[in-house]
Write an enzyme that holds these catalytic residues in place. Sequence first.
Site, PDB file in Angstrom:
ATOM      1  N   LYS A  86       0.840  -1.224   0.000  1.00  0.00           N
ATOM      2  CA  LYS A  86       0.000   0.000   0.000  1.00  0.00           C
ATOM      3  C   LYS A  86       0.865   1.261   0.000  1.00  0.00           C
ATOM      4  O   LYS A  86       0.664   2.160  -0.795  1.00  0.00           O
ATOM      5  CB  LYS A  86      -0.865   0.089   1.261  1.00  0.00           C
ATOM      6  CG  LYS A  86      -1.864  -0.969   1.478  1.00  0.00           C
ATOM      7  CD  LYS A  86      -2.719  -0.662   2.708  1.00  0.00           C
ATOM      8  CE  LYS A  86      -1.997  -0.565   4.023  1.00  0.00           C
ATOM      9  NZ  LYS A  86      -1.399  -1.804   4.522  1.00  0.00           N
ATOM     10  N   ARG A 123      -8.781   1.409   9.515  1.00  0.00           N
ATOM     11  CA  ARG A 123      -8.363   0.031   9.760  1.00  0.00           C
ATOM     12  C   ARG A 123      -9.391  -0.724  10.597  1.00  0.00           C
ATOM     13  O   ARG A 123      -9.194  -1.900  10.889  1.00  0.00           O
ATOM     14  CB  ARG A 123      -7.044   0.031  10.518  1.00  0.00           C
ATOM     15  CG  ARG A 123      -5.829  -0.247   9.642  1.00  0.00           C
ATOM     16  CD  ARG A 123      -4.585  -0.170  10.515  1.00  0.00           C
ATOM     17  NE  ARG A 123      -3.458  -0.856   9.999  1.00  0.00           N
ATOM     18  CZ  ARG A 123      -2.360  -0.242   9.531  1.00  0.00           C
ATOM     19  NH1 ARG A 123      -2.288   1.057   9.474  1.00  0.00           N
ATOM     20  NH2 ARG A 123      -1.348  -0.957   9.120  1.00  0.00           N
ATOM     21  N   ARG A 176      12.181  -4.897   5.325  1.00  0.00           N
ATOM     22  CA  ARG A 176      11.897  -3.477   5.101  1.00  0.00           C
ATOM     23  C   ARG A 176      12.814  -2.549   5.907  1.00  0.00           C
ATOM     24  O   ARG A 176      13.186  -2.858   7.032  1.00  0.00           O
ATOM     25  CB  ARG A 176      10.440  -3.230   5.497  1.00  0.00           C
ATOM     26  CG  ARG A 176       9.913  -1.905   5.041  1.00  0.00           C
ATOM     27  CD  ARG A 176       8.457  -1.932   4.876  1.00  0.00           C
ATOM     28  NE  ARG A 176       7.757  -1.952   6.159  1.00  0.00           N
ATOM     29  CZ  ARG A 176       6.448  -1.888   6.258  1.00  0.00           C
ATOM     30  NH1 ARG A 176       5.704  -1.820   5.179  1.00  0.00           N
ATOM     31  NH2 ARG A 176       5.872  -1.905   7.430  1.00  0.00           N
ATOM     32  N   ARG A 206      11.931  -1.060  11.753  1.00  0.00           N
ATOM     33  CA  ARG A 206      11.001  -0.695  12.829  1.00  0.00           C
ATOM     34  C   ARG A 206      10.832  -1.850  13.812  1.00  0.00           C
ATOM     35  O   ARG A 206      10.854  -3.009  13.411  1.00  0.00           O
ATOM     36  CB  ARG A 206       9.640  -0.362  12.205  1.00  0.00           C
ATOM     37  CG  ARG A 206       9.625   0.992  11.550  1.00  0.00           C
ATOM     38  CD  ARG A 206       8.520   1.156  10.540  1.00  0.00           C
ATOM     39  NE  ARG A 206       7.277   0.478  10.872  1.00  0.00           N
ATOM     40  CZ  ARG A 206       6.246   0.421  10.054  1.00  0.00           C
ATOM     41  NH1 ARG A 206       6.295   1.009   8.875  1.00  0.00           N
ATOM     42  NH2 ARG A 206       5.159  -0.201  10.403  1.00  0.00           N
ATOM     43  N   ARG A 241       0.287  -8.171  14.123  1.00  0.00           N
ATOM     44  CA  ARG A 241      -0.338  -7.228  13.195  1.00  0.00           C
ATOM     45  C   ARG A 241      -1.229  -7.943  12.195  1.00  0.00           C
ATOM     46  O   ARG A 241      -2.288  -7.428  11.821  1.00  0.00           O
ATOM     47  CB  ARG A 241       0.743  -6.419  12.477  1.00  0.00           C
ATOM     48  CG  ARG A 241       1.419  -5.422  13.402  1.00  0.00           C
ATOM     49  CD  ARG A 241       2.730  -4.946  12.851  1.00  0.00           C
ATOM     50  NE  ARG A 241       2.565  -4.092  11.694  1.00  0.00           N
ATOM     51  CZ  ARG A 241       3.545  -3.807  10.837  1.00  0.00           C
ATOM     52  NH1 ARG A 241       4.738  -4.318  11.001  1.00  0.00           N
ATOM     53  NH2 ARG A 241       3.320  -3.014   9.810  1.00  0.00           N
TER      54      ARG A 241
HETATM   55  P1  AMP Z   1       1.765   0.979   9.331  1.00  0.00           P
HETATM   56  O1  AMP Z   1       2.944   1.839   9.139  1.00  0.00           O
HETATM   57  O2  AMP Z   1       0.596   1.412   8.523  1.00  0.00           O
HETATM   58  O3  AMP Z   1       2.062  -0.476   9.176  1.00  0.00           O
HETATM   59  O4  AMP Z   1       1.310   1.167  10.860  1.00  0.00           O
HETATM   60  C1  AMP Z   1       2.170   0.854  11.931  1.00  0.00           C
HETATM   61  C2  AMP Z   1       1.389   0.714  13.221  1.00  0.00           C
HETATM   62  O5  AMP Z   1       0.739   1.943  13.550  1.00  0.00           O
HETATM   63  C3  AMP Z   1       0.289  -0.325  13.217  1.00  0.00           C
HETATM   64  O6  AMP Z   1       0.771  -1.636  13.460  1.00  0.00           O
HETATM   65  C4  AMP Z   1      -0.585   0.172  14.369  1.00  0.00           C
HETATM   66  O7  AMP Z   1       0.004  -0.105  15.624  1.00  0.00           O
HETATM   67  C5  AMP Z   1      -0.528   1.681  14.160  1.00  0.00           C
HETATM   68  N1  AMP Z   1      -1.585   2.124  13.234  1.00  0.00           N
HETATM   69  C6  AMP Z   1      -1.412   2.565  11.958  1.00  0.00           C
HETATM   70  N2  AMP Z   1      -2.576   2.907  11.393  1.00  0.00           N
HETATM   71  C7  AMP Z   1      -3.511   2.658  12.338  1.00  0.00           C
HETATM   72  C8  AMP Z   1      -4.919   2.770  12.364  1.00  0.00           C
HETATM   73  N3  AMP Z   1      -5.618   3.208  11.294  1.00  0.00           N
HETATM   74  N4  AMP Z   1      -5.558   2.434  13.509  1.00  0.00           N
HETATM   75  C9  AMP Z   1      -4.903   1.998  14.578  1.00  0.00           C
HETATM   76  N5  AMP Z   1      -3.575   1.833  14.625  1.00  0.00           N
HETATM   77  C10 AMP Z   1      -2.876   2.169  13.515  1.00  0.00           C
END
Ligand code: AMP
Length: 217
Positions: A13, A87, A126, A159, A170
């Site tokens: 994405k 989400r 990553r 990360r 996740r």
């Molecule tokens: P991402 O970079 O999109 O993979 O997001 C990393 C982390 O941020 C996720 O594993 C969640 O802990 C938190 N996170 C990101 N987007 C959301 C969301 N829409 N709702 C809740 N937690 C989020």
Amino acid sequence: MNLIFLGQQGAGKGTFAQYISEKKGYVQIGAGDLLRAEINAESETGKKVKEIINAGKLVSDEIIAELVAKKIEKEKNKGIILDGFPRTLKQAELLEGILEKLNLKIKAVINFSVSDEITFERIGGRLNCKNCGKVFHKKFLPPKEEGKCDECGGDLITRDDDKREAIKQRLEAYKEQTKPLINFYKEKGLLKEFNAEPIFEELKPDFEKLIEEIENK
Ligand code: AMP
């Protein structure tokens, strides 16, 4: 034109959003990036969410909705790509309110699909720029200089939530809380499916074609 990008971790994405934003001038709003910026800034919100994110869990709907709402309001005159928000169904409902207030509409929701094996392979390698957030990959998209961002020269890091145990957590959160959104948007007639298993370079033409189709609709 405003879009939502859905898909489990490692579907690409963020990479697709970054690519098409640079090419066509969309603004990518990455929910995870907004949260990581709060953590880096050591804000009150950042302190609240740090442990939750490192454990691979979702932060509260209200916190993320508030951050995204502010960013959408700032960028509302441009085409927006929401990457990683909503989400949960609750977030999808909150988003409807945010968009209505600003008189904005979502034109399409793209669901990028991949298998769990691909998720582990892609996320495990990553690398993220600590400074600007740009994403690289040890195998698929290596930086020109090892450990350094091509864009800003910042340090590249893995990360904490890209480690194996957190990835598992996740994926579980995705299956339980995010997957229902596919039906939610299908019922609204907004959903476009996109098989994201092949490597990014191979998918570029099909992806661009899909974006053009949506733009011309
Ligand atoms: P991402 O970079 O999109 O993979 O997001 C990393 C982390 O941020 C996720 O594993 C969640 O802990 C938190 N996170 C990101 N987007 C959301 C969301 N829409 N709702 C809740 N937690 C989020």
